[in-house]
Design a protein around this motif. Sequence first.
Motif, PDB file in Angstrom:
ATOM      1  N   UNK A   1       0.865  -1.177   0.000  1.00 13.28           N
ATOM      2  CA  UNK A   1       0.000   0.000   0.000  1.00 13.28           C
ATOM      3  C   UNK A   1       0.906   1.233   0.000  1.00 13.28           C
ATOM      4  N   UNK A   2       1.147   1.784  -1.174  1.00 14.49           N
ATOM      5  CA  UNK A   2       2.070   2.911  -1.320  1.00 14.49           C
ATOM      6  C   UNK A   2       1.345   4.229  -1.562  1.00 14.49           C
ATOM      7  N   UNK A   3       0.168   4.377  -0.984  1.00 18.54           N
ATOM      8  CA  UNK A   3      -0.553   5.644  -1.070  1.00 18.54           C
ATOM      9  C   UNK A   3       0.111   6.637  -0.114  1.00 18.54           C
ATOM     10  N   UNK A   4       0.098   7.914  -0.483  1.00 15.53           N
ATOM     11  CA  UNK A   4       0.763   8.947   0.320  1.00 15.53           C
ATOM     12  C   UNK A   4       0.291   8.984   1.770  1.00 15.53           C
ATOM     13  N   UNK A   5      -1.016   8.819   1.997  1.00 12.27           N
ATOM     14  CA  UNK A   5      -1.528   8.902   3.369  1.00 12.27           C
ATOM     15  C   UNK A   5      -1.133   7.693   4.212  1.00 12.27           C
ATOM     16  N   UNK A   6      -0.524   6.687   3.598  1.00 13.44           N
ATOM     17  CA  UNK A   6      -0.086   5.504   4.331  1.00 13.44           C
ATOM     18  C   UNK A   6       1.420   5.507   4.610  1.00 13.44           C
ATOM     19  N   UNK A   7       2.138   6.496   4.078  1.00 16.01           N
ATOM     20  CA  UNK A   7       3.593   6.542   4.234  1.00 16.01           C
ATOM     21  C   UNK A   7       3.988   7.605   5.251  1.00 16.01           C
ATOM     22  N   UNK A   8       5.026   7.302   6.031  1.00 16.59           N
ATOM     23  CA  UNK A   8       5.560   8.259   7.001  1.00 16.59           C
ATOM     24  C   UNK A   8       7.034   7.968   7.227  1.00 16.59           C
ATOM     25  N   UNK A   9       7.770   8.966   7.725  1.00 17.54           N
ATOM     26  CA  UNK A   9       9.174   8.795   8.084  1.00 17.54           C
ATOM     27  C   UNK A   9       9.261   8.441   9.556  1.00 17.54           C
ATOM     28  N   UNK A  10      10.054   7.435   9.887  1.00 17.92           N
ATOM     29  CA  UNK A  10      10.283   7.065  11.274  1.00 17.92           C
ATOM     30  C   UNK A  10      11.774   6.846  11.494  1.00 17.92           C
ATOM     31  N   UNK A  11      12.195   6.893  12.735  1.00 22.13           N
ATOM     32  CA  UNK A  11      13.593   6.610  13.074  1.00 22.13           C
ATOM     33  C   UNK A  11      13.843   5.123  12.981  1.00 22.13           C
ATOM     34  N   UNK A  12      15.007   4.778  12.487  1.00 15.79           N
ATOM     35  CA  UNK A  12      15.379   3.365  12.373  1.00 15.79           C
ATOM     36  C   UNK A  12      15.649   2.805  13.767  1.00 15.79           C
ATOM     37  N   UNK A  13      15.115   1.628  14.025  1.00 14.38           N
ATOM     38  CA  UNK A  13      15.385   0.954  15.305  1.00 14.38           C
ATOM     39  C   UNK A  13      16.828   0.511  15.403  1.00 14.38           C
ATOM     40  N   UNK A  14      17.357   0.482  16.580  1.00 15.04           N
ATOM     41  CA  UNK A  14      18.756   0.106  16.780  1.00 15.04           C
ATOM     42  C   UNK A  14      18.881  -1.390  16.915  1.00 15.04           C
TER      43      UNK A  14
END
Length: 124
Positions: free
Chosen positions: A111-124
């Motif tokens: 699901x590559x719709x804009x409202x489904x995408x967000x930036x998050x910090x990468x887990x360590x």
Amino acid sequence: MRNQYVIDGSTVKIRLTYKKLSIWTEIDIADLPVVDSLPGTWFPLFNKSKGECYAAITYHADKLWDRSDKKKRHKRRICWLSHIIFFGKDYTPLGQKTKVVVDHKDKNSLNNKRDNLRLISRGV
């Protein structure tokens, strides 16, 4: 874009094929011109450790989006559809891990719709 696609209202479904496997990914209709302008074919890329499938395209690291020079050998890299949609056509992957990643809110990697995408910090 050499993939088959179906327009359904404000959603575009793009067919990803690999051998006999065929699956669909979704984007917003507003993103179709950018996705359609890239050379090559979108294909499914599987992450076995996560059990997920992503839409991806290959490009040449030293000649981004230009495959006109077929005599030279170029290092191929992979770019995910979610990154092209989130960052735009000018996104140039560096081939290295970054501190942030594009995440799918509903955990559906197709699901590559804009409202489904967000930036998050990468887990360590």
